[in-house]
Design an enzyme around this catalytic site. Structure first.
Site, mmCIF file in Angstrom:
data_model
loop_
_atom_site.group_PDB
_atom_site.id
_atom_site.type_symbol
_atom_site.label_atom_id
_atom_site.label_comp_id
_atom_site.label_asym_id
_atom_site.label_seq_id
_atom_site.Cartn_x
_atom_site.Cartn_y
_atom_site.Cartn_z
ATOM 1 N N ASP A 1 -3.842 6.761 4.327
ATOM 2 C CA ASP A 1 -3.190 7.391 3.160
ATOM 3 C C ASP A 1 -3.009 8.882 3.453
ATOM 4 O OD1 ASP A 1 -6.424 7.140 1.714
ATOM 5 O OD2 ASP A 1 -5.459 9.039 2.215
ATOM 6 N N ASN B 1 -22.460 8.355 1.109
ATOM 7 C CA ASN B 1 -21.961 7.010 0.807
ATOM 8 C C ASN B 1 -22.629 6.515 -0.466
ATOM 9 O OD1 ASN B 1 -21.358 4.103 1.049
ATOM 10 N ND2 ASN B 1 -20.672 4.654 3.109
ATOM 11 N N LEU B 2 -21.949 5.548 -1.110
ATOM 12 C CA LEU B 2 -22.520 4.946 -2.333
ATOM 13 C C LEU B 2 -23.861 4.286 -2.033
ATOM 14 C CD1 LEU B 2 -19.600 3.041 -4.114
ATOM 15 C CD2 LEU B 2 -20.614 5.244 -4.721
ATOM 16 N N GLY C 1 -17.860 8.116 3.149
ATOM 17 C CA GLY C 1 -17.161 6.941 2.624
ATOM 18 C C GLY C 1 -16.671 5.996 3.693
ATOM 19 N N HIS D 1 -6.335 6.355 12.859
ATOM 20 C CA HIS D 1 -5.786 4.999 12.703
ATOM 21 C C HIS D 1 -4.341 5.022 12.249
ATOM 22 C CE1 HIS D 1 -10.093 3.174 12.193
ATOM 23 N NE2 HIS D 1 -9.810 3.505 13.435
ATOM 24 N N CYS E 1 15.224 1.379 13.465
ATOM 25 C CA CYS E 1 15.163 2.693 14.105
ATOM 26 C C CYS E 1 16.585 3.211 14.308
ATOM 27 C CB CYS E 1 14.469 2.588 15.469
ATOM 28 S SG CYS E 1 15.509 1.883 16.758
ATOM 29 N N ASN F 1 -8.472 6.833 7.464
ATOM 30 C CA ASN F 1 -7.562 6.413 6.401
ATOM 31 C C ASN F 1 -6.117 6.654 6.811
ATOM 32 O OD1 ASN F 1 -9.913 5.952 4.998
ATOM 33 N ND2 ASN F 1 -9.826 7.878 3.864
ATOM 34 N N ARG G 1 0.832 -1.211 0.000
ATOM 35 C CA ARG G 1 0.000 0.000 0.000
ATOM 36 C C ARG G 1 0.870 1.265 0.000
ATOM 37 N NH1 ARG G 1 -3.651 -1.370 5.023
ATOM 38 N NH2 ARG G 1 -4.781 0.537 4.552
HETATM 39 C C1 BV8 Z 1 -10.208 -0.240 19.945
HETATM 40 C C2 BV8 Z 1 -5.469 -0.218 10.397
HETATM 41 C C3 BV8 Z 1 -10.074 -0.064 22.328
HETATM 42 C C4 BV8 Z 1 -4.637 0.495 9.457
HETATM 43 C C5 BV8 Z 1 -7.783 -0.288 10.988
HETATM 44 C C6 BV8 Z 1 -17.342 -3.070 19.857
HETATM 45 C C7 BV8 Z 1 -17.124 -1.845 20.470
HETATM 46 C C8 BV8 Z 1 -15.847 -1.265 20.507
HETATM 47 C C9 BV8 Z 1 -14.773 -1.905 19.886
HETATM 48 C C10 BV8 Z 1 -15.010 -3.110 19.267
HETATM 49 C C11 BV8 Z 1 -16.263 -3.708 19.265
HETATM 50 N N1 BV8 Z 1 -16.152 -4.888 18.623
HETATM 51 C C12 BV8 Z 1 -14.867 -5.060 18.204
HETATM 52 C C13 BV8 Z 1 -14.165 -4.001 18.597
HETATM 53 C C14 BV8 Z 1 -12.756 -3.800 18.363
HETATM 54 C C15 BV8 Z 1 -12.423 -3.305 16.975
HETATM 55 C C16 BV8 Z 1 -13.539 -3.293 15.984
HETATM 56 O O1 BV8 Z 1 -14.231 -2.288 15.833
HETATM 57 N N2 BV8 Z 1 -13.672 -4.405 15.249
HETATM 58 C C17 BV8 Z 1 -14.677 -4.459 14.194
HETATM 59 C C18 BV8 Z 1 -14.186 -5.434 13.109
HETATM 60 C C19 BV8 Z 1 -16.007 -4.896 14.805
HETATM 61 N N3 BV8 Z 1 -11.900 -1.963 17.093
HETATM 62 C C20 BV8 Z 1 -10.622 -1.801 17.465
HETATM 63 O O2 BV8 Z 1 -9.878 -2.708 17.749
HETATM 64 C C21 BV8 Z 1 -10.115 -0.363 17.543
HETATM 65 N N4 BV8 Z 1 -9.500 -0.169 18.837
HETATM 66 O O3 BV8 Z 1 -11.379 -0.551 19.959
HETATM 67 O O4 BV8 Z 1 -9.442 0.050 21.076
HETATM 68 C C22 BV8 Z 1 -11.023 1.062 22.509
HETATM 69 C C23 BV8 Z 1 -12.338 0.766 22.835
HETATM 70 C C24 BV8 Z 1 -13.227 1.811 23.012
HETATM 71 C C25 BV8 Z 1 -12.811 3.137 22.861
HETATM 72 C C26 BV8 Z 1 -11.499 3.399 22.513
HETATM 73 C C27 BV8 Z 1 -10.596 2.354 22.315
HETATM 74 C C28 BV8 Z 1 -9.052 -0.112 16.493
HETATM 75 C C29 BV8 Z 1 -9.696 -0.080 15.142
HETATM 76 C C30 BV8 Z 1 -8.647 0.310 14.106
HETATM 77 C C31 BV8 Z 1 -8.321 -0.888 13.263
HETATM 78 N N5 BV8 Z 1 -7.413 -0.511 12.201
HETATM 79 N N6 BV8 Z 1 -6.887 -0.017 10.077
HETATM 80 C C32 BV8 Z 1 -4.959 0.029 8.088
HETATM 81 O O5 BV8 Z 1 -4.505 -1.065 7.729
HETATM 82 O O6 BV8 Z 1 -5.661 0.789 7.415
HETATM 83 S S1 BV8 Z 1 -9.420 -0.302 10.597
HETATM 84 C C33 BV8 Z 1 -9.675 -0.353 8.927
HETATM 85 O O7 BV8 Z 1 -11.104 -0.414 8.702
HETATM 86 C C34 BV8 Z 1 -9.271 0.912 8.230
HETATM 87 O O8 BV8 Z 1 -8.482 1.765 9.003
HETATM 88 C C35 BV8 Z 1 -10.580 1.604 7.932
HETATM 89 O O9 BV8 Z 1 -10.514 2.896 8.352
HETATM 90 C C36 BV8 Z 1 -11.527 0.898 8.789
HETATM 91 C C37 BV8 Z 1 -12.975 1.038 8.429
HETATM 92 O O10 BV8 Z 1 -13.156 0.842 7.112
HETATM 93 P P1 BV8 Z 1 -13.826 2.023 6.214
HETATM 94 O O11 BV8 Z 1 -12.891 3.171 6.176
HETATM 95 O O12 BV8 Z 1 -15.212 2.284 6.681
HETATM 96 O O13 BV8 Z 1 -13.780 1.331 4.828
HETATM 97 P P2 BV8 Z 1 -14.798 0.205 4.294
HETATM 98 O O14 BV8 Z 1 -14.131 -0.463 3.145
HETATM 99 O O15 BV8 Z 1 -15.304 -0.616 5.440
HETATM 100 O O16 BV8 Z 1 -16.027 1.052 3.770
HETATM 101 C C38 BV8 Z 1 -15.856 1.923 2.684
HETATM 102 C C39 BV8 Z 1 -17.186 2.629 2.508
HETATM 103 O O17 BV8 Z 1 -17.038 3.590 1.459
HETATM 104 C C40 BV8 Z 1 -18.318 1.701 2.104
HETATM 105 O O18 BV8 Z 1 -19.453 1.995 2.905
HETATM 106 C C41 BV8 Z 1 -18.577 2.058 0.633
HETATM 107 O O19 BV8 Z 1 -19.960 1.957 0.310
HETATM 108 C C42 BV8 Z 1 -18.126 3.484 0.579
HETATM 109 N N7 BV8 Z 1 -17.625 3.940 -0.733
HETATM 110 C C43 BV8 Z 1 -16.856 3.252 -1.609
HETATM 111 N N8 BV8 Z 1 -16.568 4.051 -2.663
HETATM 112 C C44 BV8 Z 1 -17.158 5.255 -2.424
HETATM 113 C C45 BV8 Z 1 -17.829 5.191 -1.197
HETATM 114 N N9 BV8 Z 1 -18.515 6.226 -0.682
HETATM 115 C C46 BV8 Z 1 -18.547 7.366 -1.403
HETATM 116 N N10 BV8 Z 1 -17.914 7.510 -2.591
HETATM 117 C C47 BV8 Z 1 -17.226 6.477 -3.133
HETATM 118 N N11 BV8 Z 1 -16.619 6.640 -4.320
#
Ligand code: BV8
Length: 237
Positions: free
Chosen positions: A93, A201-202, A175, A108, A135, A91, A57
């Site tokens: 990026d 969103n789309l 998005g 993130h 490092c 993001n 990436r």
């Molecule tokens: C944490 C790393 C403790 C870098 C990423 C319940 C409650 C709380 C937490 C959790 C829970 N269950 C599970 C958890 C923990 C977990 C979590 O949420 N898991 C999910 C799977 C359920 N969360 C964590 O671990 C987070 N830390 O909770 O710490 C804490 C608790 C409470 C309070 C504070 C702290 C850490 C999460 C970070 C993980 N790291 N990325 C990298 O590699 O990028 S997340 C990863 O997914 C990306 O960073 C990205 O940002 C993220 C979400 O994805 P989206 O950006 O939404 O992208 P996606 O593809 O899903 O969707 C794209 C959208 O765009 C679509 O809707 C599409 O329709 C739309 N689209 C597409 N094209 C267009 C468009 N819209 C408009 N125009 C277009 N052209």
């Protein structure tokens, strides 16, 4: 007339710049679930696999991916809006900066940076992650890790974000599928603050019912329109 705006962006805002989103390919990368690759356990279990995930990436960014009209419109909003704008992105990026945004909260982390796992010092990424990318802060160089927030790790800037959400009068999610927490919960905080909430969103996301307003379509088309409306002092509907 709005005074304090919080904007949350996700992978969808960079899709028209050619960067893959996470769930378009149902969250898979080389047949791995993102949740398995983007985790500390995944990294310590198989650093080369996770390094490859980020190096690919990073190299794509190096090949000159360009910001699109949505990134540029948000930069214009930040420059011209009379009140406060907090731009929070999930993001990693650098396209918001490429689009002209001066202030971006990368909750993130950032793909263009590496971090010493021992001292936590952050370095600009000048070569791919790997055994020879060490490092310079420790006597014995440590292999830099991606400066990104993996699943199970604490996102950056949450205090500042929650503080802004508690005071905002407009929250816009652009998005993002609203599947990853705590970002997915931001709309709830904005609703509790009595803000207008807009989802761009789309397609309707699983957070659809929590938003007052929806714009269905591409960010590259819709974000410039919404920014012009806000700068013209119009309330959204
Ligand atoms: C944490 C790393 C403790 C870098 C990423 C319940 C409650 C709380 C937490 C959790 C829970 N269950 C599970 C958890 C923990 C977990 C979590 O949420 N898991 C999910 C799977 C359920 N969360 C964590 O671990 C987070 N830390 O909770 O710490 C804490 C608790 C409470 C309070 C504070 C702290 C850490 C999460 C970070 C993980 N790291 N990325 C990298 O590699 O990028 S997340 C990863 O997914 C990306 O960073 C990205 O940002 C993220 C979400 O994805 P989206 O950006 O939404 O992208 P996606 O593809 O899903 O969707 C794209 C959208 O765009 C679509 O809707 C599409 O329709 C739309 N689209 C597409 N094209 C267009 C468009 N819209 C408009 N125009 C277009 N052209």
């Amino acid at each position: 007339m709005y005074q304090r705006i919080v904007i949350l962006t996700g992978a969808g805002i960079s899709a028209e710049s050619g960067l893959k989103t996470f769930r378009a390919e149902d969250g898979l990368w080389e047949q791995h679930r993102i949740e398995d690759v983007a985790t500390p356990e995944g990294y310590w279990r198989n650093p080369e696999l996770v390094q490859r995930f980020y190096n690919e990436r990073w190299q794509q960014l190096q090949q000159g991916v360009e910001a699109n009209a949505a990134h540029r419109a948000l930069a214009r909003l930040q420059q011209q809006f009379h009140g406060e704008v907090l731009l929070v992105t999930q993001n990693i990026d650098n396209l918001h900066q490429a689009g002209g945004s001066q202030s971006v909260l990368h909750m993130h982390g950032e793909l263009v940076k590496g971090r010493c796992p021992k001292s936590q010092q952050v370095f600009p990424l000048t070569q791919p992650f790997g055994a020879d990318n060490l490092c310079t802060c420790c006597a014995i160089g440590q292999m830099l890790r991606p400066h990104v927030v993996w699943f199970g790790e604490m996102p950056f800037g949450l205090d500042r974000t929650y503080d802004a959400l508690a005071k905002c009068d407009l929250f816009i999610a652009i998005g993002t599928s609203g599947t990853v927490y705590p970002a997915a919960g931001f709309v709830e905080q904005a609703n509790q603050a009595g803000a207008d909430t807009l989802e761009i969103n789309l397609a309707p996301t699983e957070r659809y019912s929590q938003f007052d307003f929806h714009r269905k379509g591409k960010a590259g088309t819709l974000v410039p329109e919404v920014v012009e409306q806000i700068l013209a002092g119009q309330l959204l509907s």
